[in-house]
Design a protein around this motif. Structure first.
Motif, PDB file in Angstrom:
ATOM      1  N   VAL A   1      -3.913   3.751  11.170  1.00 25.84           N
ATOM      2  CA  VAL A   1      -4.086   3.395   9.762  1.00 25.84           C
ATOM      3  C   VAL A   1      -3.103   2.299   9.354  1.00 25.84           C
ATOM      4  O   VAL A   1      -3.490   1.276   8.798  1.00 25.84           O
TER       5      VAL A   1
ATOM      6  N   ILE B   1       0.536   5.228   0.862  1.00 19.50           N
ATOM      7  CA  ILE B   1      -0.360   6.150   1.564  1.00 19.50           C
ATOM      8  C   ILE B   1       0.257   7.545   1.530  1.00 19.50           C
ATOM      9  O   ILE B   1       1.428   7.717   1.858  1.00 19.50           O
TER      10      ILE B   1
ATOM     11  N   VAL C   1       0.850  -1.190   0.000  1.00 21.39           N
ATOM     12  CA  VAL C   1       0.000   0.000   0.000  1.00 21.39           C
ATOM     13  C   VAL C   1       0.886   1.240   0.000  1.00 21.39           C
ATOM     14  O   VAL C   1       1.910   1.279   0.680  1.00 21.39           O
TER      15      VAL C   1
END
Length: 144
Positions: free
Chosen positions: A69, A15, A13
């Motif tokens: 997160v 971010i 991921v």
């Protein structure tokens, strides 16, 4: 970042965190006191003081993003007991930059545990072939 990529492979991921922090209530509250807790005269309040308080607000926000997160405990250098929003991280890295408007901005690269297996399952489900008008089409796998 290249060392993380060498050890863990491609990141799971990516971010990006950017705060519009110049006109927020928190920065305004932080700007009312100096480091010793004394009130600052509004006439003395400079853009440098606001930038310092905005950087402090950014640091606090990053702590929340990393913990909630990403799911990483900065004190123990281990994943939290519960997964982050995208899964359980193996590692993560980030780079803070200053944007053109003097706003701070960070790009995180998150490496998740078991993500390779997840991508393999997705690719297996999406590699079905179809035929149409005499040609053979293969669905392309998802990219992350």
């Amino acid at each position: 970042m290249s060392a993380l990529q060498h050890k863990f492979g491609l990141a799971s991921v990516f971010i990006t965190v950017t705060l519009e922090d110049r006109n927020t209530f928190l920065v305004e509250c932080y700007s009312q006191q100096d480091v010793n807790g004394f009130a600052i005269d509004p006439m003395v309040l400079t853009s440098q003081v606001l930038k310092e308080r905005a950087a402090l607000n950014f640091e606090y926000a990053l702590a929340v993003v990393i913990k909630e997160v990403i799911g990483w405990n900065v004190e123990t250098h281990q994943p939290m007991e519960y997964p982050g929003m995208f899964g359980v991280p193996c590692a993560f890295g980030g780079r803070v930059e200053e944007q053109g408007r003097s706003l701070l901005h960070v790009n995180f690269t998150d490496f998740l545990d078991g993500f390779d297996t997840y991508v393999e399952i997705l690719n297996a489900q999406n590699s079905m072939t179809q035929t149409g008008s005499g040609q053979r089409y293969i669905h392309t796998p998802y990219t992350f």
